[in-house]
Motif scaffolding. Structure first.
Motif, PDB file in Angstrom:
ATOM      1  N   ALA A 100       1.072  -0.916  -0.112  1.00 37.48           N
ATOM      2  CA  ALA A 100      -0.057  -0.174   0.106  1.00 37.48           C
ATOM      3  C   ALA A 100       0.703   1.109   0.180  1.00 37.48           C
ATOM      4  CB  ALA A 100      -0.828  -0.123   1.059  1.00 37.48           C
ATOM      5  N   TYR A 101       2.032   1.233   0.220  1.00 38.32           N
ATOM      6  CA  TYR A 101       2.756   2.213   0.612  1.00 38.32           C
ATOM      7  C   TYR A 101       4.393   2.191   0.304  1.00 38.32           C
ATOM      8  CZ  TYR A 101       0.039   4.355   4.200  1.00 38.32           C
ATOM      9  OH  TYR A 101      -1.034   4.793   4.776  1.00 38.32           O
ATOM     10  N   PRO A 102       4.232   2.087  -1.845  1.00 43.31           N
ATOM     11  CA  PRO A 102       5.214   1.394  -2.572  1.00 43.31           C
ATOM     12  C   PRO A 102       6.601   2.452  -2.119  1.00 43.31           C
ATOM     13  CG  PRO A 102       3.228   2.529  -4.221  1.00 43.31           C
ATOM     14  CD  PRO A 102       3.144   2.123  -2.209  1.00 43.31           C
ATOM     15  N   GLY A 103       7.847   2.677  -1.814  1.00 38.18           N
ATOM     16  CA  GLY A 103       8.546   3.294  -2.547  1.00 38.18           C
ATOM     17  C   GLY A 103       8.854   4.124  -1.024  1.00 38.18           C
ATOM     18  N   ARG A 104       7.995   4.123   0.368  1.00 37.61           N
ATOM     19  CA  ARG A 104       8.634   4.642   1.403  1.00 37.61           C
ATOM     20  C   ARG A 104       9.691   4.119   2.190  1.00 37.61           C
ATOM     21  NH1 ARG A 104       4.675   6.682  -0.338  1.00 37.61           N
ATOM     22  NH2 ARG A 104       3.479   7.941   0.980  1.00 37.61           N
ATOM     23  N   PHE A 105      10.160   2.380   1.978  1.00 36.71           N
ATOM     24  CA  PHE A 105      10.580   1.888   2.572  1.00 36.71           C
ATOM     25  C   PHE A 105      11.450   0.457   1.610  1.00 36.71           C
ATOM     26  CE2 PHE A 105       6.649   0.321   4.440  1.00 36.71           C
ATOM     27  CZ  PHE A 105       7.239  -0.920   4.242  1.00 36.71           C
ATOM     28  N   ARG A 106      12.774  -0.078   2.214  1.00 37.17           N
ATOM     29  CA  ARG A 106      13.690  -0.722   1.838  1.00 37.17           C
ATOM     30  C   ARG A 106      13.570  -1.849   2.598  1.00 37.17           C
ATOM     31  NH1 ARG A 106      16.271   0.795  -4.381  1.00 37.17           N
ATOM     32  NH2 ARG A 106      13.745   1.679  -4.937  1.00 37.17           N
ATOM     33  N   GLY A 107      13.601  -2.768   2.706  1.00 38.32           N
ATOM     34  CA  GLY A 107      13.668  -3.977   3.660  1.00 38.32           C
ATOM     35  C   GLY A 107      13.339  -4.021   5.321  1.00 38.32           C
ATOM     36  N   GLU A 108      13.611  -4.176   6.304  1.00 39.68           N
ATOM     37  CA  GLU A 108      12.949  -4.248   7.749  1.00 39.68           C
ATOM     38  C   GLU A 108      13.366  -3.009   8.033  1.00 39.68           C
ATOM     39  OE1 GLU A 108      13.003  -6.541  12.146  1.00 39.68           O
ATOM     40  OE2 GLU A 108      13.320  -7.440   9.917  1.00 39.68           O
ATOM     41  N   ALA A 109      15.181  -2.426   8.108  1.00 35.28           N
ATOM     42  CA  ALA A 109      15.587  -1.472   8.492  1.00 35.28           C
ATOM     43  C   ALA A 109      14.797  -0.319   8.083  1.00 35.28           C
ATOM     44  CB  ALA A 109      17.362  -1.695   8.481  1.00 35.28           C
ATOM     45  N   SER A 110      15.471  -0.513   6.505  1.00 30.57           N
ATOM     46  CA  SER A 110      14.622   0.642   6.450  1.00 30.57           C
ATOM     47  C   SER A 110      12.983   1.516   7.164  1.00 30.57           C
ATOM     48  CB  SER A 110      14.403   1.363   4.676  1.00 30.57           C
ATOM     49  OG  SER A 110      13.728   2.568   4.072  1.00 30.57           O
ATOM     50  N   ARG A 111      12.270   0.441   6.873  1.00 29.83           N
ATOM     51  CA  ARG A 111      10.875   0.736   7.313  1.00 29.83           C
ATOM     52  C   ARG A 111      10.801   0.634   8.865  1.00 29.83           C
ATOM     53  NH1 ARG A 111       7.570  -4.748   7.882  1.00 29.83           N
ATOM     54  NH2 ARG A 111       8.931  -5.005   9.637  1.00 29.83           N
ATOM     55  N   GLU A 112      11.807   0.223   9.210  1.00 27.52           N
ATOM     56  CA  GLU A 112      11.742   0.821  10.995  1.00 27.52           C
ATOM     57  C   GLU A 112      12.333   2.387  10.887  1.00 27.52           C
ATOM     58  OE1 GLU A 112      10.823  -0.777  13.950  1.00 27.52           O
ATOM     59  OE2 GLU A 112       9.763  -2.416  11.887  1.00 27.52           O
ATOM     60  N   LEU A 113      13.187   2.649  10.444  1.00 30.19           N
ATOM     61  CA  LEU A 113      13.383   4.097  10.620  1.00 30.19           C
ATOM     62  C   LEU A 113      13.010   4.913   9.912  1.00 30.19           C
ATOM     63  CD1 LEU A 113      15.754   6.199  11.003  1.00 30.19           C
ATOM     64  CD2 LEU A 113      15.958   5.617   8.612  1.00 30.19           C
ATOM     65  N   TRP A 114      11.991   4.584   8.584  1.00 29.89           N
ATOM     66  CA  TRP A 114      10.966   5.545   8.601  1.00 29.89           C
ATOM     67  C   TRP A 114       9.581   5.109   9.791  1.00 29.89           C
ATOM     68  CZ3 TRP A 114       5.513   2.507   6.751  1.00 29.89           C
ATOM     69  CH2 TRP A 114       4.497   3.525   6.031  1.00 29.89           C
ATOM     70  N   TRP A 115       9.466   4.253  10.401  1.00 33.47           N
ATOM     71  CA  TRP A 115       8.036   4.589  11.233  1.00 33.47           C
ATOM     72  C   TRP A 115       8.291   5.222  12.340  1.00 33.47           C
ATOM     73  CZ3 TRP A 115       4.867   4.816  14.660  1.00 33.47           C
ATOM     74  CH2 TRP A 115       3.945   4.041  15.761  1.00 33.47           C
ATOM     75  N   GLN A 116      10.348   4.915  13.240  1.00 30.55           N
ATOM     76  CA  GLN A 116      10.857   5.775  14.362  1.00 30.55           C
ATOM     77  C   GLN A 116      10.837   7.166  13.744  1.00 30.55           C
ATOM     78  OE1 GLN A 116      13.939   4.146  15.975  1.00 30.55           O
ATOM     79  NE2 GLN A 116      13.103   2.044  15.909  1.00 30.55           N
ATOM     80  N   THR A 117      10.844   7.491  12.833  1.00 33.83           N
ATOM     81  CA  THR A 117      10.318   9.095  12.451  1.00 33.83           C
ATOM     82  C   THR A 117       9.527  10.027  12.499  1.00 33.83           C
ATOM     83  OG1 THR A 117      12.215   9.264  10.743  1.00 33.83           O
ATOM     84  CG2 THR A 117      11.802  10.869  10.318  1.00 33.83           C
ATOM     85  N   GLY A 118       8.317   9.009  12.518  1.00 33.33           N
ATOM     86  CA  GLY A 118       6.744   9.352  12.308  1.00 33.33           C
ATOM     87  C   GLY A 118       6.708   9.556  13.568  1.00 33.33           C
TER      88      GLY A 118
END
Length: 387
Positions: free
Chosen positions: A234-252
């Protein structure tokens, strides 16, 4: 009376026969909310109307996040029973019956508001899933979404819940995103986790743009898709991989827990914004060292390209915030923006705007300080009475 209504009344009567045997005067009644939303079968009309009002409140606050229609072709049928019943351990159950009818069975005390909220939210999620996928939908889609919707609902009806969520977030690290998305069914989250789910639903809605990412995520979750896979799709391009996803979430997480989402800004916050917007620092041509330029001087240079661009940017930043300014500083905000516009237009009286703004700002500071002194005096008097 329609045939469907007769069948429902018959079902309600059979359902309540054991209750009637224990209370001879009990008569089942049907309470409706708005058309196509909820219908409640109960032996206590007062309870039925109270829960119907709660359901309407829920609908109002979740209508936009979930994309709820004005009403479904058939409502969510809720049976409000006064006791758990033989062999029933759960306080509530949500079922999708033949034909796609969604029913919520509530057994116990309706004063258990936390569980009752969950029951109503789960019922409307199941009904939304049926509307999208038919009778093959699951009755408990995405447990984390259920808890997040309850947290969102409570935050929108009680602003103190948002303050509490912010307070909890300040004292903890954001939970791993997977631990929230994969929350197990029928497991009650701790208060801190409920707060985290509030920030997650807030963050994901804010991240949704014109492409409708949040709506797409809800649709995939209602379809029974794995939550982590649904998020990535649903959110393409927001993150690549688990580490990038966590950084995205923690920043938010850290951004949204710091954002003031109350209807207006505090006086101190309004004052700080104005002080920042009225402060100009430029490099001096003689030695290239930074120095603060007085507002009156800046307003004489609005036609210069660099200064003009700076004024336009500050107008764009301040404008959307103006309606949220504390009343003490609203006049100062208005006069500052008027001064910027006059400077950009090359008006001869632009410098006068600096004096007007500074006078309005002083009034705001005086009101803020007087208010603080009055509140301190009231608090001291209250403490003296208690002591």
């Amino acid at each position: 009376m329609k045939l469907a209504d007769r069948r429902f009344w018959l079902l309600a009567g059979v359902m309540l026969l054991p209750v009637q045997a224990r209370a001879e005067a009990a008569t089942p009644v049907l309470v409706q909310s708005s058309a196509g939303r909820f219908e409640f079968a109960t032996i206590d009309p007062a309870v039925g109307h109270a829960v119907a009002a709660l359901a309407e409140e829920m609908w109002r606050h979740l209508e936009r996040p979930l994309g709820l229609p004005a009403g479904f072709s058939s409502p969510v049928f809720v049976r409000l029973l006064p006791s758990p019943g033989v062999g029933r351990a759960a306080t509530f159950e949500v079922n999708i019956e033949p034909g796609g009818v969604v029913s919520v069975w509530w057994r116990g005390n309706p004063d258990e508001s936390a569980l009752l909220r969950r029951a109503l939210v789960r019922g409307v999620l199941a009904r939304l899933a049926v509307a999208q996928r038919g009778a093959g939908a699951t009755a408990a889609p995405a447990p984390w979404l259920e808890h997040a919707c309850v947290a969102w609902w409570r935050g929108r009806t009680d602003g103190a819940q948002i303050d509490l969520a912010r307070l909890r977030a300040a004292g903890m690290e954001p939970p791993a995103l997977a631990s929230l998305l994969d929350w197990p069914a029928d497991s009650d989250p701790e208060p801190a986790v409920s707060s985290a789910m509030f920030w997650l639903i807030t963050f994901l809605q804010a991240e949704s743009g014109a492409a409708g990412e949040w709506k797409a995520l809800v649709g995939r979750l209602l379809a029974g898709m794995d939550p982590q896979a649904a998020l990535a799709a649903a959110y393409p391009g927001r993150f690549r991989g688990e580490a990038s996803r966590e950084l995205w979430w923690q920043t938010g997480w850290h951004h949204h827990r710091r954002v003031n989402i109350l209807p207006g800004l505090e006086a101190a916050d309004s004052r700080r914004i104005l002080e920042i917007m009225a402060r100009f620092v430029y490099a001096a041509p003689e030695d290239d060292a930074d120095r603060v330029i007085p507002l009156a001087e800046i307003l004489t240079r609005g036609m210069e390209p660099v200064v003009g661009a700076d004024l336009v940017r500050r107008l764009e930043v301040t404008g959307p915030l103006l309606s949220a300014f504390h009343p003490f500083y609203l006049n100062a905000g208005l006069s500052l923006m008027d001064a910027f516009r006059a400077s950009l237009a090359g008006a001869a009286g632009a410098v006068v705007g600096a004096a007007t703004f500074e006078a309005d700002l002083r009034v705001g500071v005086e009101l803020e300080e007087a208010s603080r002194r009055a509140l301190d005096a009231l608090e001291a008097a209250a403490a003296k009475r208690r002591g």
